[in-house]
Design a protein around this motif. Structure first.
Motif, PDB file in Angstrom:
ATOM      1  N   TRP A  89       4.051  10.593  -4.298  1.00 53.15           N
ATOM      2  CA  TRP A  89       3.177   9.423  -4.325  1.00 53.15           C
ATOM      3  C   TRP A  89       2.853   8.988  -5.747  1.00 53.15           C
ATOM      4  N   GLU A  90       2.613   9.967  -6.623  1.00 55.63           N
ATOM      5  CA  GLU A  90       2.334   9.616  -8.018  1.00 55.63           C
ATOM      6  C   GLU A  90       3.565   9.032  -8.695  1.00 55.63           C
ATOM      7  N   LEU A  91       4.736   9.562  -8.365  1.00 53.31           N
ATOM      8  CA  LEU A  91       5.980   9.001  -8.907  1.00 53.31           C
ATOM      9  C   LEU A  91       6.146   7.547  -8.478  1.00 53.31           C
ATOM     10  N   LEU A  92       5.988   7.272  -7.192  1.00 50.98           N
ATOM     11  CA  LEU A  92       6.183   5.915  -6.686  1.00 50.98           C
ATOM     12  C   LEU A  92       5.166   4.943  -7.290  1.00 50.98           C
ATOM     13  N   GLY A  93       3.898   5.343  -7.286  1.00 52.25           N
ATOM     14  CA  GLY A  93       2.875   4.455  -7.816  1.00 52.25           C
ATOM     15  C   GLY A  93       3.039   4.190  -9.301  1.00 52.25           C
ATOM     16  N   THR A  94       3.343   5.235 -10.062  1.00 51.16           N
ATOM     17  CA  THR A  94       3.503   5.054 -11.505  1.00 51.16           C
ATOM     18  C   THR A  94       4.755   4.248 -11.820  1.00 51.16           C
ATOM     19  N   ALA A  95       5.817   4.444 -11.048  1.00 52.19           N
ATOM     20  CA  ALA A  95       7.033   3.660 -11.264  1.00 52.19           C
ATOM     21  C   ALA A  95       6.762   2.170 -11.078  1.00 52.19           C
ATOM     22  N   VAL A  96       6.007   1.816 -10.035  1.00 53.69           N
ATOM     23  CA  VAL A  96       5.676   0.406  -9.812  1.00 53.69           C
ATOM     24  C   VAL A  96       4.775  -0.114 -10.936  1.00 53.69           C
ATOM     25  N   LEU A  97       3.790   0.682 -11.342  1.00 52.13           N
ATOM     26  CA  LEU A  97       2.929   0.284 -12.449  1.00 52.13           C
ATOM     27  C   LEU A  97       3.744  -0.034 -13.698  1.00 52.13           C
ATOM     28  N   PHE A 101      -3.131  -2.454  -9.968  1.00 53.01           N
ATOM     29  CA  PHE A 101      -3.527  -2.637  -8.566  1.00 53.01           C
ATOM     30  C   PHE A 101      -2.373  -2.323  -7.621  1.00 53.01           C
ATOM     31  N   ALA A 102      -1.185  -2.823  -7.939  1.00 49.41           N
ATOM     32  CA  ALA A 102      -0.029  -2.600  -7.072  1.00 49.41           C
ATOM     33  C   ALA A 102       0.353  -1.124  -7.035  1.00 49.41           C
ATOM     34  N   GLY A 103       0.439  -0.499  -8.211  1.00 50.17           N
ATOM     35  CA  GLY A 103       0.828   0.901  -8.260  1.00 50.17           C
ATOM     36  C   GLY A 103      -0.190   1.807  -7.600  1.00 50.17           C
ATOM     37  N   ALA A 104      -1.472   1.549  -7.847  1.00 46.97           N
ATOM     38  CA  ALA A 104      -2.521   2.377  -7.264  1.00 46.97           C
ATOM     39  C   ALA A 104      -2.574   2.226  -5.745  1.00 46.97           C
ATOM     40  N   SER A 105      -2.357   1.032  -5.258  1.00 49.38           N
ATOM     41  CA  SER A 105      -2.374   0.814  -3.812  1.00 49.38           C
ATOM     42  C   SER A 105      -1.261   1.602  -3.135  1.00 49.38           C
ATOM     43  N   ILE A 106      -0.100   1.648  -3.766  1.00 44.97           N
ATOM     44  CA  ILE A 106       1.017   2.412  -3.205  1.00 44.97           C
ATOM     45  C   ILE A 106       0.715   3.906  -3.225  1.00 44.97           C
ATOM     46  N   ALA A 107       0.102   4.379  -4.320  1.00 47.13           N
ATOM     47  CA  ALA A 107      -0.158   5.819  -4.489  1.00 47.13           C
ATOM     48  C   ALA A 107      -1.486   6.262  -3.877  1.00 47.13           C
ATOM     49  N   ALA A 108      -2.079   5.459  -3.031  1.00 47.57           N
ATOM     50  CA  ALA A 108      -3.376   5.789  -2.447  1.00 47.57           C
ATOM     51  C   ALA A 108      -3.418   7.161  -1.771  1.00 47.57           C
ATOM     52  N   PRO A 109      -2.358   7.594  -1.081  1.00 50.09           N
ATOM     53  CA  PRO A 109      -2.445   8.903  -0.413  1.00 50.09           C
ATOM     54  C   PRO A 109      -2.738  10.073  -1.356  1.00 50.09           C
ATOM     55  N   SER A 110      -2.305   9.992  -2.619  1.00 44.13           N
ATOM     56  CA  SER A 110      -2.558  11.076  -3.570  1.00 44.13           C
ATOM     57  C   SER A 110      -3.817  10.844  -4.395  1.00 44.13           C
ATOM     58  N   GLY A 111      -4.526   9.754  -4.128  1.00 41.51           N
ATOM     59  CA  GLY A 111      -5.688   9.407  -4.922  1.00 41.51           C
ATOM     60  C   GLY A 111      -5.377   8.461  -6.052  1.00 41.51           C
ATOM     61  N   ALA A 112      -4.101   8.122  -6.229  1.00 44.90           N
ATOM     62  CA  ALA A 112      -3.671   7.100  -7.186  1.00 44.90           C
ATOM     63  C   ALA A 112      -4.189   7.345  -8.594  1.00 44.90           C
ATOM     64  N   HIS A 113      -3.911   8.520  -9.129  1.00 47.54           N
ATOM     65  CA  HIS A 113      -4.305   8.767 -10.522  1.00 47.54           C
ATOM     66  C   HIS A 113      -3.461   7.929 -11.475  1.00 47.54           C
ATOM     67  N   LEU A 114      -2.146   8.039 -11.383  1.00 50.61           N
ATOM     68  CA  LEU A 114      -1.169   7.276 -12.186  1.00 50.61           C
ATOM     69  C   LEU A 114      -1.302   7.508 -13.689  1.00 50.61           C
ATOM     70  N   ASN A 115      -2.111   8.453 -14.101  1.00 50.78           N
ATOM     71  CA  ASN A 115      -2.493   8.562 -15.505  1.00 50.78           C
ATOM     72  C   ASN A 115      -2.954   9.996 -15.775  1.00 50.78           C
ATOM     73  N   PRO A 116      -2.269  10.733 -16.652  1.00 49.36           N
ATOM     74  CA  PRO A 116      -2.705  12.100 -16.949  1.00 49.36           C
ATOM     75  C   PRO A 116      -4.142  12.194 -17.453  1.00 49.36           C
ATOM     76  N   ALA A 117      -4.628  11.160 -18.150  1.00 48.38           N
ATOM     77  CA  ALA A 117      -6.009  11.183 -18.623  1.00 48.38           C
ATOM     78  C   ALA A 117      -6.991  11.113 -17.455  1.00 48.38           C
ATOM     79  N   VAL A 118      -6.654  10.349 -16.436  1.00 44.58           N
ATOM     80  CA  VAL A 118      -7.477  10.286 -15.228  1.00 44.58           C
ATOM     81  C   VAL A 118      -7.417  11.624 -14.502  1.00 44.58           C
TER      82      VAL A 118
END
Length: 248
Positions: free
Chosen positions: A9-17, A52-69
């Motif tokens: 999920w993080e891969l997919l969301g971050t890739a879209v971001l 918004f797009a990447g986080a919405s896709i990665a919602a199942p994992s909590g949509a961090h998309l960011n090591p700092a988060v």
């Protein structure tokens, strides 16, 4: 959630971001594009809605998309430390993939661009005035604002049977608004990486994977700043969260 699910999920969301974020910069920078020369607001809005797009896709994992988060959530006790490596690995792989996909979309424009040595800025950040100390401070402050908002913003609660939705009613649009204002307000000096994966992943893709002719190197002398700065900013925001909650 399993480690594999977090990674995917993080891969997919971050890739879209990264696809959308790098894409809006490519649209602005590369010639023979409909968005060529559209300007800073064009870029900041594109990145915000990419979040918004990447986080919405990665919602199942909590949509961090960011090591700092992820780091901020782990320090604050909201994410198990055992899951942190899977979040960060997914984010890094997704960022590299997103950069490759962006290149594929704009392949003809990259081939046509008259100054290929300047294309690194499509994928990663750089300071307008190089100064490692103050560039680091800029990234720390920008990321602190982002992670502090995530941790401190009010969420859904009930009081006397009356619901108070807080910022949760905004969903991932709320985070996107914060990224937008950080870009407009604090993004000028360094390009507001505010995300180690967002900067390092595409930088790696640019330097070692993408077949852009006559490209420059990855500007590795600066590359540690958009990694360390956001991590410090995220950690400081988490420490503030813990301090505030220990007072209540």
């Amino acid at each position: 959630m399993s480690a594999g699910a977090i990674f995917i999920w993080e891969l997919l969301g971050t890739a879209v971001l990264i696809l959308l974020g790098n894409g809006v910069v490519a649209n602005h920078v590369l010639r023979k594009n409909n968005g060529h020369g559209a300007g800073t607001l064009f870029i900041t809005f594109g990145w915000a809605f990419g979040v918004f797009a990447g986080a919405s896709i990665a919602a199942p994992s909590g949509a961090h998309l960011n090591p700092a988060v992820t780091l901020g959530l782990a320090i604050s006790g909201k994410t198990p430390w055992a899951d942190v490596p899977y979040y960060i690995l997914g984010q890094m792989v997704g960022a590299i993939l997103g950069a490759v996909l962006c290149w594929a979309v704009y392949k003809l424009q990259f081939d046509d661009h008259p100054e290929p040595a300047e294309t690194l800025g499509i994928f990663s950040t750089a300071p307008q005035i190089p100064n490692k100390v103050w560039n680091l401070v800029t990234e720390i402050i920008g990321t602190f604002v982002l992670v502090a908002w995530i941790l401190l913003s009010p969420v859904y609660a009930t009081s006397g049977g009356t619901p108070n939705f807080g910022n949760s009613a905004l969903g991932y649009a709320g985070v996107s608004f914060v990224v937008l204002v950080i870009g407009i307000s604090l993004g000028g000096p360094t390009g507001y990486a505010i995300n180690p994966a967002r900067d390092l992943g595409p930088r790696i893709a640019y330097a070692f994977i993408l077949p852009i002719k006559n490209k420059r190197d990855g500007n590795w002398g600066y590359s540690w700043i958009p990694v360390l700065g956001p991590l410090v900013g995220g950690a400081l925001a988490a420490l503030l969260y813990l301090a505030v909650h220990n007072l209540t």
